[in-house]
Design a protein around this motif. Structure first.
Motif, PDB file in Angstrom:
ATOM      1  N   PRO A 255       0.836  -1.201   0.000  1.00 31.92           N
ATOM      2  CA  PRO A 255       0.000   0.000   0.000  1.00 31.92           C
ATOM      3  C   PRO A 255       0.876   1.260   0.000  1.00 31.92           C
ATOM      4  O   PRO A 255       1.959   1.259   0.589  1.00 31.92           O
ATOM      5  CB  PRO A 255      -0.765  -0.104   1.323  1.00 31.92           C
ATOM      6  N   THR A 256       0.425   2.315  -0.682  1.00 28.37           N
ATOM      7  CA  THR A 256       1.232   3.540  -0.790  1.00 28.37           C
ATOM      8  C   THR A 256       0.463   4.752  -0.268  1.00 28.37           C
ATOM      9  O   THR A 256      -0.771   4.793  -0.326  1.00 28.37           O
ATOM     10  CB  THR A 256       1.600   3.818  -2.266  1.00 28.37           C
ATOM     11  N   ASP A 257       1.216   5.762   0.177  1.00 23.41           N
ATOM     12  CA  ASP A 257       0.584   7.015   0.628  1.00 23.41           C
ATOM     13  C   ASP A 257      -0.078   7.740  -0.534  1.00 23.41           C
ATOM     14  O   ASP A 257      -1.123   8.367  -0.379  1.00 23.41           O
ATOM     15  CB  ASP A 257       1.639   7.940   1.258  1.00 23.41           C
ATOM     16  N   GLY A 258       0.551   7.640  -1.716  1.00 26.69           N
ATOM     17  CA  GLY A 258      -0.001   8.321  -2.897  1.00 26.69           C
ATOM     18  C   GLY A 258      -1.420   7.849  -3.186  1.00 26.69           C
ATOM     19  O   GLY A 258      -2.331   8.657  -3.398  1.00 26.69           O
ATOM     20  N   ALA A 259      -1.607   6.530  -3.177  1.00 27.10           N
ATOM     21  CA  ALA A 259      -2.941   5.978  -3.476  1.00 27.10           C
ATOM     22  C   ALA A 259      -3.921   6.342  -2.364  1.00 27.10           C
ATOM     23  O   ALA A 259      -5.083   6.659  -2.625  1.00 27.10           O
ATOM     24  CB  ALA A 259      -2.850   4.465  -3.630  1.00 27.10           C
ATOM     25  N   LYS A 260      -3.432   6.299  -1.129  1.00 27.29           N
ATOM     26  CA  LYS A 260      -4.308   6.647  -0.004  1.00 27.29           C
ATOM     27  C   LYS A 260      -4.833   8.078  -0.166  1.00 27.29           C
ATOM     28  O   LYS A 260      -6.038   8.337  -0.062  1.00 27.29           O
ATOM     29  CB  LYS A 260      -3.526   6.509   1.305  1.00 27.29           C
ATOM     30  N   ASN A 261      -3.915   9.002  -0.492  1.00 26.56           N
ATOM     31  CA  ASN A 261      -4.326  10.395  -0.638  1.00 26.56           C
ATOM     32  C   ASN A 261      -5.289  10.577  -1.816  1.00 26.56           C
ATOM     33  O   ASN A 261      -6.237  11.355  -1.730  1.00 26.56           O
ATOM     34  CB  ASN A 261      -3.090  11.293  -0.806  1.00 26.56           C
ATOM     35  N   GLU A 262      -5.015   9.835  -2.887  1.00 25.69           N
ATOM     36  CA  GLU A 262      -5.917   9.924  -4.052  1.00 25.69           C
ATOM     37  C   GLU A 262      -7.338   9.485  -3.657  1.00 25.69           C
ATOM     38  O   GLU A 262      -8.322  10.152  -3.986  1.00 25.69           O
ATOM     39  CB  GLU A 262      -5.378   9.016  -5.170  1.00 25.69           C
ATOM     40  N   LEU A 263      -7.423   8.377  -2.926  1.00 24.23           N
ATOM     41  CA  LEU A 263      -8.748   7.873  -2.521  1.00 24.23           C
ATOM     42  C   LEU A 263      -9.434   8.854  -1.572  1.00 24.23           C
ATOM     43  O   LEU A 263     -10.630   9.117  -1.695  1.00 24.23           O
ATOM     44  CB  LEU A 263      -8.615   6.502  -1.851  1.00 24.23           C
ATOM     45  N   LEU A 264      -8.652   9.422  -0.655  1.00 25.42           N
ATOM     46  CA  LEU A 264      -9.264  10.349   0.311  1.00 25.42           C
ATOM     47  C   LEU A 264      -9.740  11.627  -0.378  1.00 25.42           C
ATOM     48  O   LEU A 264     -10.817  12.144  -0.069  1.00 25.42           O
ATOM     49  CB  LEU A 264      -8.273  10.672   1.441  1.00 25.42           C
ATOM     50  N   ASP A 265      -8.948  12.115  -1.343  1.00 25.85           N
ATOM     51  CA  ASP A 265      -9.377  13.309  -2.103  1.00 25.85           C
ATOM     52  C   ASP A 265     -10.728  13.067  -2.758  1.00 25.85           C
ATOM     53  O   ASP A 265     -11.624  13.900  -2.709  1.00 25.85           O
ATOM     54  CB  ASP A 265      -8.370  13.618  -3.230  1.00 25.85           C
ATOM     55  N   LYS A 266     -10.842  11.894  -3.384  1.00 23.90           N
ATOM     56  CA  LYS A 266     -12.094  11.582  -4.086  1.00 23.90           C
ATOM     57  C   LYS A 266     -13.237  11.384  -3.091  1.00 23.90           C
ATOM     58  O   LYS A 266     -14.360  11.795  -3.346  1.00 23.90           O
ATOM     59  CB  LYS A 266     -11.907  10.332  -4.951  1.00 23.90           C
ATOM     60  N   LEU A 267     -12.936  10.757  -1.983  1.00 25.65           N
ATOM     61  CA  LEU A 267     -13.956  10.499  -0.965  1.00 25.65           C
ATOM     62  C   LEU A 267     -14.506  11.817  -0.404  1.00 25.65           C
ATOM     63  O   LEU A 267     -15.714  11.984  -0.226  1.00 25.65           O
ATOM     64  CB  LEU A 267     -13.332   9.654   0.150  1.00 25.65           C
ATOM     65  N   HIS A 268     -13.581  12.758  -0.159  1.00 22.78           N
ATOM     66  CA  HIS A 268     -13.998  14.028   0.463  1.00 22.78           C
ATOM     67  C   HIS A 268     -14.937  14.825  -0.432  1.00 22.78           C
ATOM     68  O   HIS A 268     -15.659  15.695   0.044  1.00 22.78           O
ATOM     69  CB  HIS A 268     -12.767  14.874   0.814  1.00 22.78           C
ATOM     70  N   LYS A 269     -14.918  14.497  -1.739  1.00 28.00           N
ATOM     71  CA  LYS A 269     -15.798  15.249  -2.649  1.00 28.00           C
ATOM     72  C   LYS A 269     -17.264  14.871  -2.465  1.00 28.00           C
ATOM     73  O   LYS A 269     -18.138  15.576  -2.935  1.00 28.00           O
ATOM     74  CB  LYS A 269     -15.373  15.021  -4.098  1.00 28.00           C
ATOM     75  N   PHE A 270     -17.552  13.733  -1.826  1.00 26.76           N
ATOM     76  CA  PHE A 270     -18.986  13.429  -1.659  1.00 26.76           C
ATOM     77  C   PHE A 270     -19.375  12.872  -0.297  1.00 26.76           C
ATOM     78  O   PHE A 270     -20.553  12.718  -0.004  1.00 26.76           O
ATOM     79  CB  PHE A 270     -19.487  12.528  -2.797  1.00 26.76           C
TER      80      PHE A 270
END
Ligand SMILES: Cc1cc2nc3c(=O)[nH]c(=O)nc-3n(C[C@H](O)[C@H](O)[C@H](O)COP(=O)(O)OP(=O)(O)OC[C@H]3O[C@@H](n4cnc5c(N)ncnc54)[C@H](O)[C@@H]3O)c2cc1C
Length: 353
Positions: A255-270
């Motif tokens: 698991p990577t921090d980059g992917a985690k941040n990408e998922l959280l960015d998308k999650l925060h949008k909705f």
């Protein structure tokens, strides 16, 4: 002499073992856990591509084989695998709603796209244009399936937990010898592990890394799978799977921090409520250049076979394609050309020369 040696115990290996069990064939499985795709998968079965509102390849037909297959496995293994949960696709605009209705008019999609727009009544989700419901969808708990199948095989002393050693394999005309074992045939169902298989590494398996988070969100109280920029999949106990990412270069299972941040960015949008991250997993999807499975016999040896290339849709594809491989090898039935590895014969000849 056993009938089959199966290498790999993800969705591909398990589905082939089931075909062997149905037909009373003797077999052993060698599996090392080096690939994690089936262990970490979201497990969704969803016949519709939700970006473009089109039917995924043969998904309507595959669904008919898949559902009885998993339901029968539930009884056999004594575990719950199938949760029938609707997928709600969040609309980003009126235009998207119109595209959805257009798609719902098409013959093969009509059965899967509800023509009722659902108004969002969950205040913790942002969906001002409403949601469209995909019908006949749900989730197979693939992690539970793999673990339960391992135990099932272990009890029958049919599982060897080791990395397959290609140096210990001798191909004879009528059988395969592997250390002290002899099998009439061998099936490689090793997911992205195919890359290190000297018999099949001519095949264009690309691999695509996916990462998923599990969050605990006690206020969310959502029972449906929501698809916005990412999926939110309810697991029960206020837990939700969030994912997934798609990454072509990194082929590790870390698991990577980059992917985690990408998922959280998308999650925060909705998502509009608090949550805690409780898990983060990664795996490599066995994706293929032409987006079709890799199935069939080795070009030179008719006792060496491959079952692979399920990409991001292993849950739906595995039950159908495992049956096609079995019927091809044992009954001489032709494989559909689009899945047969013979379509890459030229690559094999080039690699050899
Ligand atoms: C993040 C993520 C989310 C996904 N979500 C979904 C989803 O929602 N729905 C869906 O349908 N699909 C999903 N997929 C795709 C799905 O996981 C795959 O299509 C499927 O699991 C592939 O199964 P497999 O058996 O071919 O490969 P794997 O699951 O990778 O299994 C291969 C097995 O072979 C073993 N192996 C490999 N090499 C060797 C060796 N040399 N010796 C011994 N054993 C070996 C491995 O350890 C492994 O156990 C997702 C994948 C990822 C990564």
């Amino acid at each position: 002499m056993i009938d089959y040696l199966v290498v790999g115990l993800g969705l591909a290996g398990i589905s082939f073992c089931e075909r062997l069990e149905e037909n009373n064939k003797s077999f052993l499985v060698i599996n090392d856990g080096s690939q994690t795709s089936s262990l970490v998968a979201g497990g969704l079965y969803n016949p519709v591509i939700l970006k473009r509102f089109t039917l995924a390849w043969n998904a309507d037909v595959q669904l008919e084989t898949a559902m009885p297959f998993y339901n029968q496995l539930e009884s056999k293994l004594g575990v719950k695998l199938d949760s029938k949960i609707p997928i709600y696709r969040k609309f980003a605009s009126i235009e998207e709603q119109n595209l959805w209705f257009e798609a719902a008019d098409k013959l093969r999609l009509a059965n899967f796209l509800s023509t009722r727009i659902i108004e969002n009544d969950n205040k913790n989700i942002d969906a001002p244009y409403g949601l469209g419901e995909v019908l006949h969808t749900g989730r197979i708990d693939t992690n539970t399936l793999v673990r339960a199948y391992e135990s099932f095989l272990q009890e029958k002393e049919k599982l060897i937990r080791k990395t397959f050693d290609f140096n210990a394999m001798i191909v004879e005309k009528e059988h395969i010898a592997y250390n002290s074992l002899k099998a009439r045939k061998i099936v490689f169902a090793t997911g992205f592990g195919l890359k290190s298989n000297p018999y099949f590494n001519y095949l264009p398996l690309h691999g695509n890394k996916g990462e998923l988070l599990t969050i605990k969100a006690p206020k969310l109280k959502e029972n449906n799978i929501i698809k916005s920029a990412v999926f939110i999949i309810p697991l029960g106990d206020d837990l939700y799977r969030v994912g997934a990412t798609y990454e072509r270069t990194d082929k590790s299972n870390n698991p990577t921090d980059g992917a985690k941040n990408e998922l959280l960015d998308k999650l925060h949008k909705f998502l509009k409520c608090d949550y805690d991250i409780v898990d983060h997993v990664a795996g490599i999807r066995p994706t293929v250049a032409d987006r079709r499975p890799l199935v069939g016999l080795h070009p030179k040896y008719n006792n060496i076979t491959v079952l692979n290339g399920f990409g991001s849709r292993g849950v739906l594809i595995a039950p159908t394609v495992s049956k096609q491989l079995y019927n091809h090898v044992e009954k001489g039935e032709a494989l559909p050309k689009e899945i047969d590895v013979h379509r890459f014969l030229k690559r094999y000849s080039i690699k050899k020369s």
